[in-house]
Design a protein around this motif. Structure first.
Motif, short mmCIF file in Angstrom:
data_model
loop_
_atom_site.label_atom_id
_atom_site.label_comp_id
_atom_site.label_asym_id
_atom_site.label_seq_id
_atom_site.Cartn_x
_atom_site.Cartn_y
_atom_site.Cartn_z
N ARG A 76 28.75 3.56 23.22
CA ARG A 76 28.14 3.40 24.41
C ARG A 76 29.34 3.57 25.51
O ARG A 76 28.91 3.93 26.83
CB ARG A 76 27.59 1.86 24.52
CG ARG A 76 26.34 1.70 23.72
CD ARG A 76 25.74 0.49 24.11
NE ARG A 76 26.62 -0.92 23.47
CZ ARG A 76 26.35 -1.40 22.42
NH1 ARG A 76 25.33 -0.77 21.43
NH2 ARG A 76 26.91 -2.35 22.16
N THR A 77 30.53 3.05 25.32
CA THR A 77 31.66 3.22 26.32
C THR A 77 31.72 4.61 26.57
O THR A 77 31.87 4.92 27.67
CB THR A 77 32.80 2.51 25.79
OG1 THR A 77 32.45 1.15 25.50
CG2 THR A 77 33.85 2.69 26.89
N ALA B 273 29.69 7.40 26.20
CA ALA B 273 28.56 7.90 26.93
C ALA B 273 28.77 7.54 28.55
O ALA B 273 28.27 8.43 29.19
CB ALA B 273 27.25 7.48 26.33
N ALA B 274 29.01 6.31 28.73
CA ALA B 274 28.99 5.71 30.07
C ALA B 274 29.95 6.46 30.78
O ALA B 274 29.90 6.93 31.93
CB ALA B 274 29.29 4.36 30.01
N GLU C 261 29.19 1.31 17.55
CA GLU C 261 28.26 1.15 18.40
C GLU C 261 28.87 1.11 19.87
O GLU C 261 28.49 1.80 21.06
CB GLU C 261 26.94 0.32 18.33
CG GLU C 261 26.33 0.73 16.91
CD GLU C 261 25.01 -0.58 16.63
OE1 GLU C 261 25.23 -1.41 17.35
OE2 GLU C 261 24.64 -0.15 15.64
N GLU C 262 29.59 0.07 20.08
CA GLU C 262 30.11 -0.18 21.38
C GLU C 262 31.01 0.88 22.05
O GLU C 262 31.01 1.15 23.03
CB GLU C 262 30.98 -1.44 21.18
CG GLU C 262 31.65 -2.02 22.53
CD GLU C 262 30.43 -2.29 23.61
OE1 GLU C 262 30.74 -2.26 24.97
OE2 GLU C 262 29.49 -2.92 23.15
#
Length: 282
Positions: free
Chosen positions: A95-96, A98-99, A91-92
């Motif tokens: 998120r990284t 996508a950012a 998940e992390e």
């Protein structure tokens, strides 16, 4: 009940680790007491000691089952913790990623917007310069135009009124055929032109290659007097070599030029806007 009576043995449900430890401690204490009693009976004594029989309580402990169950539970907890940790890491990472993608997309959009803004500003500046030049030409005083008419009068005779022939005719005919089309900064035809684009395209009809910009076109060929113009001569406004506008003399005291966005390509009398000078390429 006799103190030597047997403690009945029956199976009970599994007990917790703390209860097992207590029972193990009790068993150890009993064994220790028996060992001390044995030592005392082995030592010499003047008086006979009455023999007492003690039976050790039976500890019905299912240690193997409890240990196996505890190990199974610990292994399952470890597996679940590992799975949870892996999911958290995934998940992390998502998120990284996508950012980072969002940041890159934002930067590219900003670069595109800046480029479009700069292009629009450049186009606006060129159109504004063309409007100012046209306004300056239109604001000439009537006295200057009257003077121009008097000096241009001789152009009605001699070489000025002679019909265009050969290469000159090809240039003049092409220029006149473009009258009414749009003026577009940077246009080179066929539906729109700017001033130097029209001159370059007209001379191409005669097989002559001219520079693209008005500054260079004003330096092409040989300088001629405005009183001795011939069809096909290039008229320029501004200083020779740094002219800001050019057009084609078509004879009869007239020229054809791509003036500005509001008028487009027009044919005008020289009295409309006196050129600074002229050059002859033919």
């Amino acid at each position: 009940m006799s103190h030597t009576a047997h403690i009945p043995s029956h199976r009970k449900p599994r007990r917790s680790a703390s209860k097992l430890a207590v029972r193990a401690g009790v068993a150890g204490g009993v064994l220790s007491t028996l060992a001390m009693a044995g030592t005392a009976s082995a030592s010499p004594s003047a008086e006979p000691v009455a023999e007492t029989t003690l039976e050790m309580p039976v500890l019905n402990l299912d240690l193997a089952g409890d240990v196996s169950s505890a190990v199974t539970v610990a292994a399952e907890n470890t597996r679940l913790a590992a799975v949870e940790g892996e999911l958290t890491a995934q998940e992390e990472s998502a998120r990284t990623g996508a950012a980072a993608e969002a940041k890159q997309a934002k930067e590219e959009a900003q670069k595109k917007a800046d480029a479009e803004k700069a292009e629009k500003a450049e186009k606006t500046a060129k159109e504004e310069a063309a409007r100012k030049a046209e306004a300056e030409r239109s604001s000439r005083s009537s006295s200057e135009r009257t003077t121009l008419k008097s000096t241009a009068a001789p152009q009605g005779t001699g070489t000025v009124s002679a019909p265009a022939t050969g290469s000159a005719a090809a240039i003049v005919n092409f220029a006149r055929a473009q009258v009414g089309k749009a003026y577009v900064m940077g246009g080179t035809g066929p539906s729109s032109f700017d001033c130097s684009g029209l001159v370059q395209a007209a001379y191409r009809q005669a097989g002559i290659s001219l520079p693209r910009m008005s500054q260079a076109q004003s330096s092409a060929g040989t300088s001629v007097s405005l009183n001795a113009l011939q069809p096909g001569d290039i008229l320029y406004w501004g200083s020779k070599g740094s002219a800001y506008h050019v057009a084609i003399y078509v004879g009869g005291g007239k020229f054809v030029g791509a003036q500005n966005p509001s008028t487009g390509i027009v044919e005008r009398n020289l009295s409309y806007d006196k050129p600074t000078g002229a050059v002859r390429v033919l």
